[in-house]
Design an enzyme around this catalytic site. Structure first.
Site, short mmCIF file in Angstrom:
data_model
loop_
_atom_site.label_atom_id
_atom_site.label_comp_id
_atom_site.label_asym_id
_atom_site.label_seq_id
_atom_site.Cartn_x
_atom_site.Cartn_y
_atom_site.Cartn_z
N GLU A 1 -11.23 -10.65 -2.29
CA GLU A 1 -10.99 -9.88 -1.07
C GLU A 1 -12.31 -9.27 -0.59
O GLU A 1 -12.71 -8.20 -1.08
CB GLU A 1 -10.02 -8.73 -1.36
CG GLU A 1 -8.61 -9.13 -1.65
CD GLU A 1 -7.63 -8.05 -1.18
OE1 GLU A 1 -6.72 -8.39 -0.43
OE2 GLU A 1 -7.78 -6.88 -1.56
N HIS B 1 -8.55 -2.93 -6.51
CA HIS B 1 -8.52 -3.03 -5.04
C HIS B 1 -9.64 -2.16 -4.46
O HIS B 1 -9.92 -1.08 -4.98
CB HIS B 1 -7.16 -2.57 -4.51
CG HIS B 1 -6.97 -2.91 -3.06
ND1 HIS B 1 -7.52 -2.16 -2.06
CD2 HIS B 1 -6.31 -3.93 -2.47
CE1 HIS B 1 -7.21 -2.71 -0.89
NE2 HIS B 1 -6.47 -3.78 -1.11
N GLY C 1 -1.72 -7.70 3.15
CA GLY C 1 -1.43 -6.28 3.36
C GLY C 1 -0.49 -6.07 4.53
O GLY C 1 0.73 -6.18 4.41
N LYS D 1 0.85 -1.21 0.00
CA LYS D 1 0.00 0.00 0.00
C LYS D 1 0.88 1.26 0.00
O LYS D 1 1.71 1.40 -0.86
CB LYS D 1 -0.99 -0.04 1.17
CG LYS D 1 -1.80 -1.34 1.15
CD LYS D 1 -3.02 -1.30 2.00
CE LYS D 1 -3.73 -2.64 1.92
NZ LYS D 1 -4.99 -2.68 2.62
N GLY E 1 -7.85 -4.74 6.04
CA GLY E 1 -7.25 -3.61 6.75
C GLY E 1 -7.55 -3.56 8.24
O GLY E 1 -8.24 -4.42 8.80
P1 PGA Z 1 -4.77 -6.65 5.00
O1 PGA Z 1 -4.91 -6.00 3.54
O2 PGA Z 1 -4.01 -7.93 4.86
O3 PGA Z 1 -4.02 -5.63 5.79
O4 PGA Z 1 -6.17 -6.85 5.50
C1 PGA Z 1 -5.18 -6.79 2.43
C2 PGA Z 1 -5.32 -5.96 1.20
O5 PGA Z 1 -5.80 -4.82 1.28
O6 PGA Z 1 -4.97 -6.39 0.09
#
Ligand code: PGA
Length: 252
Positions: free
Chosen positions: A164, A94, A233, A9, A170
């Site tokens: 996802e 995304h 992430g 990110k 997140g």
């Molecule tokens: P996360 O993010 O593993 O922090 O939940 C995944 C992503 O946004 O691809």
């Protein structure tokens, strides 16, 4: 081969930190190279630096591309630029980019641009929330069908899909998906592709799971969830945990 994709990110803050993190991640990737192919999708400003670590077991990718190359667009990067920095993959669709305005049609155009330059799109699809009636399934179906309608059958094999669920992504996530929820959606995704292009094509596309994946739950998404890989992430920024995660899926 299990595909392990890290999505950095907006992190880290400096190019020096990115170089160190990429080196550590590449060393982890090397340990598990027999069964896991590791890719890091970094902010594009770091691609030139982290490309020094690219090896058969460690690849790099970007996190977005301009949909339209016919007009100048301040602030965007195009597929040729990404390619010239040594990237192989690019995340598109995304939920954080969809929230900023990318529609299914924009995502479809971005994929066309990437395939033209022989880059591999990682197409993220997933519902914002789940309802008891199952309407969320039609959101995911639409996300996939609009893309599939824009590309040729022969180029579909160059796409990676990442399921996802938005509610699982997140620091604000409600929870991660259960492996059973992941398995059901992967069956559903393959059925949509199969209805359009046949079972052979549907089975040839890797479908990953993403959303709060960590070193404790990673293995269950691969084994019970039937995902062919993971999009990670937060944990991709913590080499120690990322290493444990890679180890946990390498011996499956
Ligand atoms: P996360 O993010 O593993 O922090 O939940 C995944 C992503 O946004 O691809």
């Amino acid at each position: 081969m299990i595909l392990l994709v890290g999505n950095w990110k907006m992190a880290p803050d400096t190019v020096a930190q990115a170089g160190v993190l990429a080196k550590k991640t590449s060393e982890i990737a090397k340990q598990y190279k027999k069964t896991v192919l590791t890719t890091i999708c970094s902010p594009s400003v770091f691609l030139g630096t982290i490309s020094k670590q690219v090896k058969p077991w460690f690849r790099i990718g970007a996190q977005g591309v301009a949909a339209d190359v016919a007009i100048a667009q301040t602030g965007f990067i195009n597929a040729s630029q990404i390619k010239s920095l040594g990237a192989e993959y690019v995340i598109v669709g995304h939920s954080e980019m969809r929230a900023r305005g990318d529609t299914n049609e924009t995502v479809a155009l971005q994929i066309v641009r990437l395939l033209e330059k022989k880059l591999k799109p990682i197409l993220c699809i997933g519902e914002r929330e789940r309802d008891m009636q199952g309407w969320y399934l039609s959101d995911v179906k639409e996300q996939l069908e609009i893309v599939l309608a824009s590309i040729s059958k022969s180029s579909i094999k160059n796409i990676v899909i990442a399921y996802e669920p938005v509610w699982a992504i997140g620091a604000q996530a409600l929870r991660e998906a259960t492996p059973a929820e992941c398995r059901e959606m992967i069956i559903f995704i393959r059925k949509i592709i199969s209805d359009l292009h046949g079972e052979k094509v549907a089975n040839s596309i890797p479908v990953l799971y993403g959303g709060s994946v960590n070193d404790q739950n990673a293995k269950s998404f691969i084994i019970e969830g039937t995902a062919q890989g993971l999009l990670v992430g937060r944990v991709s920024l913590e080499p120690k945990r990322f290493g444990l995660l890679a180890k946990s899926i390498a011996t499956i």
